[in-house]
Structure formats: structure tokens, C-alpha cells
Design an enzyme around this catalytic site. Structure first.
Site, short mmCIF file in Angstrom:
data_model
loop_
_atom_site.label_atom_id
_atom_site.label_comp_id
_atom_site.label_asym_id
_atom_site.label_seq_id
_atom_site.Cartn_x
_atom_site.Cartn_y
_atom_site.Cartn_z
N ARG A 54 0.86 -1.17 0.00
CA ARG A 54 0.00 0.00 0.00
C ARG A 54 0.90 1.22 0.00
O ARG A 54 1.77 1.36 0.86
CB ARG A 54 -0.90 0.02 1.24
N HIS A 56 0.52 4.94 0.63
CA HIS A 56 -0.49 5.81 1.23
C HIS A 56 0.07 7.22 1.37
O HIS A 56 1.13 7.41 1.94
CB HIS A 56 -0.89 5.27 2.61
N SER A 57 -0.66 8.18 0.83
CA SER A 57 -0.24 9.58 0.95
C SER A 57 -0.84 10.19 2.21
O SER A 57 -2.01 9.97 2.53
CB SER A 57 -0.69 10.38 -0.27
N CYS A 59 -2.57 12.17 5.04
CA CYS A 59 -3.83 12.90 5.13
C CYS A 59 -4.09 13.16 6.61
O CYS A 59 -4.69 12.33 7.30
CB CYS A 59 -4.98 12.10 4.51
N CYS A 70 -13.34 12.36 3.55
CA CYS A 70 -12.56 11.52 2.65
C CYS A 70 -12.60 10.08 3.17
O CYS A 70 -13.27 9.79 4.16
CB CYS A 70 -11.12 12.02 2.54
N GLN A 75 -8.93 3.88 4.58
CA GLN A 75 -8.04 3.14 3.69
C GLN A 75 -6.76 2.72 4.41
O GLN A 75 -6.29 1.59 4.25
CB GLN A 75 -7.67 3.99 2.46
N GLY A 97 -2.74 16.23 0.93
CA GLY A 97 -3.69 16.86 0.01
C GLY A 97 -3.35 16.62 -1.45
O GLY A 97 -3.40 17.55 -2.25
N ARG A 98 -3.03 15.38 -1.78
CA ARG A 98 -2.57 15.04 -3.14
C ARG A 98 -1.38 15.90 -3.55
O ARG A 98 -1.23 16.31 -4.68
CB ARG A 98 -3.71 15.14 -4.15
N ASP A 130 -4.39 15.94 -9.18
CA ASP A 130 -3.58 15.06 -8.34
C ASP A 130 -2.11 15.30 -8.67
O ASP A 130 -1.65 14.93 -9.75
CB ASP A 130 -3.95 13.59 -8.59
N ARG A 132 0.52 14.18 -6.91
CA ARG A 132 1.41 13.24 -6.22
C ARG A 132 2.41 12.60 -7.17
O ARG A 132 2.15 12.46 -8.36
CB ARG A 132 0.58 12.15 -5.54
#
Length: 195
Positions: A54, A56-57, A59, A70, A75, A97-98, A130, A132
């Protein structure tokens, strides 16, 4: 930007017991930006033929405060439970925030309060839908000698951008609520997320 060992400082590996299970933790510092990223992985990572992954950004509102706007916190929990059970790695990237940052994300939230969706709000602020990137994830996977993964994601863009073989996409199943229905609809219809 492709990362190399002279651009990233890498920590030692330490134990991290969590409510999801026992993990190992390693931190990675981007020397040029000061951003610190983390890899959490199960003890059996090196013996797994195809580990779960995974990416994961960060948040803060979802992961830290339990925001219902969100699905990020849910997730993260889903992924950590599954990885603890089946073995694998979670890479936590500091791209709030992306990748527009916390201040701009809160400004985007304010625009969403007026009726804009997440994509429209980012565009209104002068950002991509996005922004990212996954080069740091690629660097971490290379350090850990991971070549093939089962990727926990609903984001087809992530599948294309990660620089390892994705043997399988594992969906992340999260229920909507009255606060994030529009968010899910935007992710599906405008960003192509797979639900």
C-alpha cells in the site's frame, strides 16, 4: 525526480508494535525538501514471493482526525489490517492533500464547502487534480529489494506510475457516508478510480 542514496538519508530499522500487529519501521528523509517518509513492513517481508503493498499519501484530517470528508483514514486502517494478516509493506508518503500541502488542502476544503468538488477546488487554487509522485516509493521498494507486488489501491494512476511489477490489484473497500458521497463520485467519474 529519481532518488538515489546521496539524495536520501535512511534510518535504521526498528520494531513497531501497533494495534494492527507487529511491524518493522524505517524512515527516509529527502535531503533537498526535508520531507520524511516511512515504510512499515511485516517481519516476513523478505520471504514473501509477492508481498502486499500500500502506498499511502499523508492525510492529517483523515488519518489523524478521522475526517468523514474523505476515505483516507479508513483506507489506511484497511491496508494495515490486511498487511498485518497477509504480510507486506505500507509506504507512507508525506504528500498531504494530493501533494498541495495542508494549508492549500484546507483552502480546497473551504471551496468544497461552497459546492466545488475536489478536482474543481484544486484547479481553482491553481493545482492539478492530483500532483502526487511515487519516485520515493520506488526508491524505498528498491532499497528493500521488492520487484513484484500485489498493490492495494483503487487508483489506476498509481498502478501505472509505480516502478515495480504489479502482479495483482487488490481493491480497498470502504463504505461511503453522507459527507463523502460527492468525493467518491468525483474519484470515480473524474479521476477513474476503480470501485
Amino acid at each position: 525526480m529519481k532518488f538515489s542514496k546521496d539524495l536520501v538519508s535512511v534510518s535504521e530499522i526498528a520494531n513497531l508494535p501497533t494495534k494492527f500487529g507487529k511491524f518493522k519501521i524505517q524512515a527516509f528523509l529527502e535531503i533537498s525538501t526535508g520531507k520524511e517518509h516511512v515504510a512499515l513492513f511485516t517481519e516476513n517481508l523478505s520471504t514473501l514471493e509477492i508481498p502486499l503493498l500500500r502506498i499511502h499519501s499523508e492525510c492529517l484530517t483523515g488519518d489523524g482526525f478521522g475526517s468523514l470528508k474523505c476515505d483516507c483514514g479508513e483506507q489506511l486502517d484497511f491496508a494495515l489490517k490486511k498487511i498485518a494478516d497477509e504480510g507486506g509493506i505500507l509506504i507512507y508518503l508525506r504528500q498531504e492533500g494530493r501533494n498541495i500541502g495542508l494549508l492549500n488542502k484546507v483552502n480546497a476544503y473551504a471551496l468544497q464547502d461552497t459546492g466545488l468538488n475536489t478536482v474543481e477546488a484544486n484547479h481553482q487554487l491553481g493545482f492539478e487534480a492530483d500532483a502526487r509522485s511515487y519516485e520515493m516509493a520506488d526508491f524505498i521498494l528498491n532499497i528493500l529489494k521488492i520487484k513484484t507486488v500485489k498493490l492495494l489501491t483503487n487508483n489506476p494512476d498509481k498502478i501505472k506510475k509505480v516502478d515495480v511489477k504489479v502482479a495483482e490489484r487488490v481493491p480497498i473497500i470502504i463504505m461511503t457516508n453522507s459527507y463523502n458521497e460527492k468525493y467518491f463520485k468525483t474519484k470515480k467519474e473524474e479521476m477513474g478510480h476503480l470501485f
